[in-house]
Design a protein around this motif. Structure first.
Motif, PDB file in Angstrom:
ATOM      1  N   SER A 182       0.811  -1.211   0.000  1.00 26.81           N
ATOM      2  CA  SER A 182       0.000   0.000   0.000  1.00 26.81           C
ATOM      3  C   SER A 182       0.844   1.260   0.000  1.00 26.81           C
ATOM      4  O   SER A 182       0.316   2.358  -0.186  1.00 26.81           O
ATOM      5  CB  SER A 182      -0.936   0.008   1.209  1.00 26.81           C
ATOM      6  N   SER A 192       2.250   5.620   3.179  1.00 26.63           N
ATOM      7  CA  SER A 192       0.812   5.497   3.407  1.00 26.63           C
ATOM      8  C   SER A 192       0.500   5.939   4.804  1.00 26.63           C
ATOM      9  O   SER A 192       1.348   5.916   5.689  1.00 26.63           O
ATOM     10  CB  SER A 192       0.379   4.040   3.206  1.00 26.63           C
ATOM     11  N   CYS A 204      -2.501   2.660   9.787  1.00 26.85           N
ATOM     12  CA  CYS A 204      -3.835   2.166  10.087  1.00 26.85           C
ATOM     13  C   CYS A 204      -4.247   2.482  11.503  1.00 26.85           C
ATOM     14  O   CYS A 204      -5.403   2.323  11.882  1.00 26.85           O
ATOM     15  CB  CYS A 204      -3.918   0.660   9.844  1.00 26.85           C
ATOM     16  N   THR A 256      -4.260   4.729  -1.143  1.00 31.37           N
ATOM     17  CA  THR A 256      -4.956   3.923  -0.158  1.00 31.37           C
ATOM     18  C   THR A 256      -6.433   3.861  -0.436  1.00 31.37           C
ATOM     19  O   THR A 256      -7.100   2.918  -0.019  1.00 31.37           O
ATOM     20  CB  THR A 256      -4.724   4.492   1.252  1.00 31.37           C
ATOM     21  N   LEU A 275      -5.669  -2.348   5.786  1.00 30.27           N
ATOM     22  CA  LEU A 275      -4.364  -1.867   6.228  1.00 30.27           C
ATOM     23  C   LEU A 275      -3.916  -2.566   7.509  1.00 30.27           C
ATOM     24  O   LEU A 275      -2.727  -2.831   7.693  1.00 30.27           O
ATOM     25  CB  LEU A 275      -4.417  -0.357   6.447  1.00 30.27           C
ATOM     26  N   GLU A 291      -2.709  -5.983   6.428  1.00 26.97           N
ATOM     27  CA  GLU A 291      -1.427  -5.869   5.737  1.00 26.97           C
ATOM     28  C   GLU A 291      -0.306  -5.569   6.724  1.00 26.97           C
ATOM     29  O   GLU A 291       0.788  -6.136   6.618  1.00 26.97           O
ATOM     30  CB  GLU A 291      -1.513  -4.765   4.680  1.00 26.97           C
ATOM     31  N   ASN A 292      -0.565  -4.694   7.651  1.00 23.53           N
ATOM     32  CA  ASN A 292       0.438  -4.358   8.665  1.00 23.53           C
ATOM     33  C   ASN A 292       0.821  -5.582   9.487  1.00 23.53           C
ATOM     34  O   ASN A 292       1.982  -5.776   9.855  1.00 23.53           O
ATOM     35  CB  ASN A 292      -0.094  -3.245   9.566  1.00 23.53           C
TER      36      ASN A 292
END
Length: 608
Positions: free
Chosen positions: A107, A122, A125, A138, A169, A172-173
């Motif tokens: 991202s 980005s 989150c 995003t 997010l 993904e994190n």
């Protein structure tokens, strides 16, 4: 299938020949600024000190996250390797400066149509206002993993929307968090290497559904790879395992990654691909420049055509004026019965006069200051005239009057007893039909009628009204009936509209239908019994003064400030409102809107 091997068992060797990548090359290919003094703009990040910048984000660029989650994506080994190499070079540039990137996640990257990767970073989150502060990259995540039931991934029983931006997010994190970071240690360069391994895995591993994607990426923490990936991409899987080693010390350094056989064996092909991309980008830039120049040429050509048309019109008008001028000169000469010599002297005098007039025009600062406005008035008059041949005479009369009269001269002052009193503020004034009397009204709640000649020609210190009528509220507007000499209409701050009999000094008719303050009244010139009023309640009311009731109402969205009938008709009405517009209505069909004029645009056009 679980594979548990350390880096020494993978058989990867450091290539003896370096890729020759230096920071300047990486900066030119993918310029990046990883310091904290960055400024976010609509084009990406720019350094405040004017240093290196991140490549501007084009509207055609796509988020790497969106590209990876495309269900129709087919894995092209060479394409994936090219994308991964660009990201490794970005990370290498940061590590060479002793900076941990941390945001090595899909991202945080965008990709052009030619697969040129750029780091844009980005929003985190964890930000409270993440969804409102996201940049365009995003926002693309909202379309990823769509129409998926996330209830199986939620530990709480509360039902949430399917994979909103913030949820994506967060996942993904979590996927890109290294083991040492998960245990509470701070991020390091080795953590970036782990994230590179996760990203390389995503490049080569495709999933047919969101559930499969979530399960596959969750197993990545335990280095459990799908069987089809191990069978189809064994070398890539081994390289991922090396980068994803649970022990940070066992992971390779960034320069070891760059010099590994996995990346260097296709160096020539990659360089050739980059060269092709550079050529295509230059072609796109040249095409963009060509398109801009063609568009500018087209617009300038249109302007030139319009200018030629204008010059043609002016030439035609000049010829017509010269003919009129010559005709007038001939009539003057013949009327004076002059001989040829005298005629010659006359023409010389006329020519000299014309030159003097021209010089006087240029010497007039008032005319030159407003030349653009006069030019606009000229073309507007010509357009309205249509095919009429004598239209220019009216414009000539107008410009002569404009040059003749430049200021107003005070002919008389109206001096009243309470002149300096704030309650004597005059809000409105109106003349009777013959111009013999005029009336004033204001916040003193009085209508005062004065004789015009006595004010103009008399030499009095104090002027007294011939008639004075008191009202119960402050007066905002008055209007004298143009046919009935003894009738005056008024509006006041209570919203009451009144018609006064001046000869008897009393109210003839009172009308109370406005809900708020009434600002303006006006009698119709064509129909003396028709009266209009405008109010803060956003309405225009039409009254029959002998019946005392409205015969029509026009509702608007803003306060009505003034109303006015045309001088030759009672079938239409104009009024101005607090929305900076003037409206013109057809009264045959009450409330039928015909025209409007935006005063804000008009004043801007006139530079007022």
């Amino acid at each position: 299938m679980k594979m548990d091997k350390n880096s020494s068992e993978f058989g990867y060797q450091i290539s003896g020949t370096s890729r020759g990548l230096n920071s300047s090359e990486a900066s030119n290919r993918n310029p990046i600024d990883l310091e904290l003094n960055r400024v976010r703009t609509q084009f990406g990040y720019f350094r405040e000190d004017g240093g290196a910048v991140i490549r501007p984000v084009d509207h055609k660029d796509v988020s790497l996250r969106q590209w990876l989650d495309d269900k129709k994506r087919n894995v092209d080994a060479f394409e994936c390797l090219h994308i991964f190499t660009q990201i490794v070079e970005i990370v290498n540039l940061a590590h060479s400066q002793g900076i941990v990137v941390q945001n090595v996640r899909p991202s945080c990257f965008v990709m052009s149509s030619l697969k040129r990767v750029s780091f844009i970073e980005s929003a985190s989150c964890s930000d409270s206002d993440t969804e409102s502060n996201m940049v365009s990259d995003t926002s693309w995540l909202q379309s990823s993993l769509d129409n998926v039931d996330t209830s199986c991934f939620e530990q709480s029983e509360e039902k949430k929307p399917c994979f909103p931006m913030k949820r994506i997010l967060e996942m993904e994190n979590d996927w890109y968090t290294s083991p040492e970071e998960a245990s509470g240690l701070s991020s390091s360069c080795a953590s970036d290497i782990y994230r590179l391994g996760a990203l390389l895995f995503e490049l080569y591993c495709t999933c047919s559904s969101a559930e499969e994607k979530y399960a596959t990426m969750s197993n990545l923490r335990h280095r459990v790879f799908p069987p089809h990936l191990l069978l189809k991409w064994p070398k890539e899987a081994l390289f991922c395992l090396w980068l994803l080693h649970p022990e940070s010390a066992s992971r390779p350094k960034i320069d070891e990654v760059l010099q590994s056989e996995f990346l260097t064996k296709l160096k020539d092909n990659l360089d050739e691909r980059v060269a092709v991309i550079d050529i295509k980008e230059k072609i796109e830039e040249q095409e963009l420049l060509l398109e801009f120049l063609l568009m500018m040429q087209h617009r300038k050509q249109e302007a030139a055509d319009s200018l030629r048309t204008t010059i043609s019109v002016l030439t035609s008008d000049l010829e017509e004026v010269m003919k009129l001028h010559s005709s007038v000169n001939k009539k003057e000469v013949s009327s004076l019965n002059l001989d040829d010599c005298a005629s010659s002297r006359s023409r010389k005098r006329i020519h000299q006069t014309s030159e003097d007039q021209e010089s006087s025009i240029f010497k007039s600062p008032r005319l030159m200051k407003n030349f653009k406005k006069l030019e606009s008035a000229y073309f507007l008059t010509r357009k309205r005239a249509g095919k009429q041949s004598r239209w220019i005479n009216s414009f000539m009369d107008g410009i002569c009057k404009y040059l003749t009269y430049s200021k107003l001269k005070v002919k008389a002052d109206l001096n009243q007893v309470d002149l300096l009193s704030s309650s004597n503020l005059v809000c409105s004034l109106s003349f009777d039909r013959d111009g013999e009397f005029f009336a004033t009204a204001g916040v003193n709640k009085k209508i005062k009628v004065f004789e015009y000649d006595s004010i103009l020609n008399g030499n009095h210190d104090i002027h007294y009204p011939v008639v004075e009528m008191g009202s119960g509220s402050k007066l905002s507007s008055i209007c004298w009936n143009r046919y009935v000499k003894g009738q005056i209409a008024s509006s006041n701050f209570d919203g009451v509209v009144q018609v006064w009999d001046v000869t008897r000094s009393q109210v003839f008719m009172e009308m109370r239908e406005h809900e708020r303050r009434a600002w303006s009244v006006d009698f119709s010139s064509a129909d003396p019994k028709l009266l209009a009023s405008g109010s803060d309640d956003g309405s225009v009311k039409l009254w029959n003064i002998y019946q005392g009731v409205t015969v029509g109402t026009i509702k608007t969205k803003a306060n009505v400030c003034c109303v006015q009938f045309p001088t030759d008709s009672s079938n239409s009405l104009a009024f101005g409102s607090a929305d900076h517009r003037i409206y013109y209505y057809d009264l045959i069909r009450v409330g039928h809107f015909t025209h409007s004029l935006d005063m804000t645009k008009l004043l801007a056009m006139l530079n007022l």
